[in-house]
Design an enzyme around this catalytic site. Structure first.
Site, PDB file in Angstrom:
ATOM      1  CG  ASP A  85      32.304  61.490  55.741  1.00  0.00           C
ATOM      2  OD1 ASP A  85      32.970  61.266  56.782  1.00  0.00           O
ATOM      3  OD2 ASP A  85      32.780  62.062  54.742  1.00  0.00           O
ATOM      4  CG  ASP A 116      37.598  54.895  55.659  1.00  0.00           C
ATOM      5  OD1 ASP A 116      37.655  55.672  56.627  1.00  0.00           O
ATOM      6  OD2 ASP A 116      37.854  55.219  54.492  1.00  0.00           O
ATOM      7  CD  GLU A 149      38.653  61.282  56.239  1.00  0.00           C
ATOM      8  OE1 GLU A 149      39.893  61.293  56.072  1.00  0.00           O
ATOM      9  OE2 GLU A 149      37.892  60.512  55.608  1.00  0.00           O
ATOM     10  CD  GLU A 150      36.134  58.664  53.338  1.00  0.00           C
ATOM     11  OE1 GLU A 150      37.095  59.128  52.691  1.00  0.00           O
ATOM     12  OE2 GLU A 150      36.187  57.571  53.929  1.00  0.00           O
ATOM     13  CB  THR A 311      32.067  56.824  14.664  1.00  0.00           C
ATOM     14  OG1 THR A 311      30.859  57.214  13.999  1.00  0.00           O
ATOM     15  CG2 THR A 311      32.286  55.339  14.450  1.00  0.00           C
ATOM     16  CB  SER A 395      45.892  62.043  53.160  1.00  0.00           C
ATOM     17  OG  SER A 395      46.960  61.849  52.272  1.00  0.00           O
ATOM     18  CG  HIS A 423      38.485  54.942  50.005  1.00  0.00           C
ATOM     19  ND1 HIS A 423      39.235  56.066  49.729  1.00  0.00           N
ATOM     20  CD2 HIS A 423      38.086  55.072  51.296  1.00  0.00           C
ATOM     21  CE1 HIS A 423      39.291  56.841  50.812  1.00  0.00           C
ATOM     22  NE2 HIS A 423      38.600  56.238  51.773  1.00  0.00           N
TER      23      HIS A 423
END
Length: 451
Positions: A85, A116, A149-150, A311, A395, A423
């Site tokens: 993934d 990755d 994993e992600e 606004t 990590s 990423h």
């Protein structure tokens, strides 16, 4: 080996690009079929590489690809882990090319997953292919490729518990980390843990006219920004009471080793486009990144963000938060600590809801481990330099889970670079790093057989 790589480069790249072409984004439900397609493509590639058996095994989430080659039931076994993934590619407009159609420019592959972890897992598969086709493999090899994993590997822990005998091994090998630089090879000896939350701050029960109500009603975005800003002080230290209770001091000898690591601060800043660095006072950049915890706002939104003006005093504000943790900091304990903190300090003008999304423990690998030394020699033969042992700031929560459930250590043979922009838009991987990575892993297998 180099001749084999050169003769098969085009085929190998075509295979890697076929993986990249599948948008296997685990965080987005609309890509569920892509997850299945990517698992099936990995099955095909592993069979082509020489495994005897491969299965796509169901989980509560995305399927797991399991494969093996058993050359001798009495021999040692290496379990290779990777993930298929990838992170979402948004914002697409910041990419210089299609993130899911790999493009080669300036000696790099540019695409989501180039590093990755499709690129790095591919390195492992091609090294395995080489040792199998040249009858060099003397130990057993198993593969486990997950698709979550992600998003924190929510299904993998149960999978490992249910299939402990299937996954039985002597060491786990992972390529999902980075080196200090292309000219300074390093092996990752530690990873930080992770805790991740989403916070929601609610003020009025609907959006209000900022002219009619501004100054009379608390603005949830203003309140959220103040809450988040107060989490760290001017010295870069996290202010949440109890956060550092289990953080150990860096041993003096290890600080000396870290201080001896060549670190080009100027190049580091240039690579990421900042003029100055910032972090916890009293620690070097490498120490902050590998040995100390951190707290970050990963995303924040609320109110009107479209073109032109509106606004509005918004009813709600949101943020996604993460902290990187160090050994002895339990992610579940920290997770609850942070939840309790925000609910306690939030003013009565708003309501706060904060939920823990996922987390994982930190991991440390001893450098006297024989399998680590095999990886060290593999790196040295491929890169011409002995790799430095370095703790990295990222990590991989499942690594600590592997040790807990399977009872074995993991060797982190990563070939990424900080400039690879994982990423982020324009993720990339140097072609040369793929070829040298294959050499390093082949040499690991050969050295492992000498143990």
């Amino acid at each position: 080996m180099q001749t084999y790589i050169k003769e098969n480069q085009k085929r190998m790249l075509d295979e890697l690009f076929s993986l990249i072409r599948i948008p296997s984004v685990s965080a987005q439900p609309e890509h569920h079929q892509d997850m299945i397609a990517c698992a099936n493509r990995w099955k095909e590639l592993l069979l082509m590489a020489g495994v005897d058996k491969v299965e796509i095994m169901p989980t509560k989430g995305n399927p797991i690809v399991y494969a093996e080659k058993i050359v001798d039931p009495t021999a040692k076994t290496v379990l290779i882990y990777g993930h298929y993934d990838v992170m979402p590619a948004e914002p697409f407009e910041l990419w210089k090319s299609n993130p899911f159609e790999a493009e080669i420019r300036d000696g790099h592959i540019w695409a989501r997953g180039a590093d990755d972890d499709k690129g790095q897992s591919f390195i492992q598969a091609k090294a395995f292919e080489y040792v199998v086709k040249h009858n060099l493999l003397k130990h057993n090899v198993k593969f486990i490729l997950e698709g979550e994993e992600e998003i924190g590997s929510p299904s993998l822990s149960d999978f490992c518990t249910e299939h402990q005998e299937l996954l039985k091994c002597d060491v786990i090998l992972v390529s999902d980390t980075s080196m200090l630089s292309a000219d300074l090879p390093s092996l990752t000896t530690g990873l930080r843990g992770l805790a991740y939350w989403q916070i929601e701050v609610t003020g009025p029960n609907h959006d209000l006219h900022s002219g009619h109500f501004g100054g009379a009603v608390a603005n949830p975005i203003n309140v959220l920004c103040k809450l988040l800003a107060d989490v760290t002080n001017e010295d870069g230290r996290i202010t949440i009471p109890g956060f550092y209770d289990d953080v150990e001091d860096i041993p003096t000898e290890e600080r000396k080793l870290v201080a001896a690591i060549p670190f080009d601060e100027k190049a580091y800043k240039q690579n990421i486009g900042v003029d100055e660095l910032f972090g916890e006072k009293g620690f070097s950049t490498i120490e902050r990144n590998g040995f100390r915890p951190s707290f970050d706002v990963c995303g924040i939104w609320g109110g009107y963000t479209g073109e032109g003006s509106k606004t509005v005093l918004p009813s709600k504000a949101y943020a996604k938060l993460s902290t990187r943790l160090v050994p002895h900091q339990d992610h579940e304990k920290i997770g609850q600590l942070v939840v309790d903190y925000f609910k306690r300090v939030a003013p009565k003008t708003v309501k706060v809801d904060i939920q823990s999304l996922h987390g994982g423990q930190a991991y440390v690998c001893p450098i006297d481990l024989p399998a680590y030394q095999a990886a060290e020699r593999g790196f040295e033969k491929a890169f011409g330099k002995r790799p430095l042992p370095v703790r990295r700031g990222g990590s991989i929560p499942i690594i600590a889970t592997f040790e807990k459930i399977l009872g074995v250590k993991t060797i982190l043979m990563g070939f990424g670079l900080e400039s690879n922009a994982i990423h982020s838009p324009n993720e990339n991987m140097p072609l040369d790093m793929i070829w040298r990575g294959i050499e390093a892993v082949v040499n690991f297998h050969l050295e492992f057989d000498k143990l």
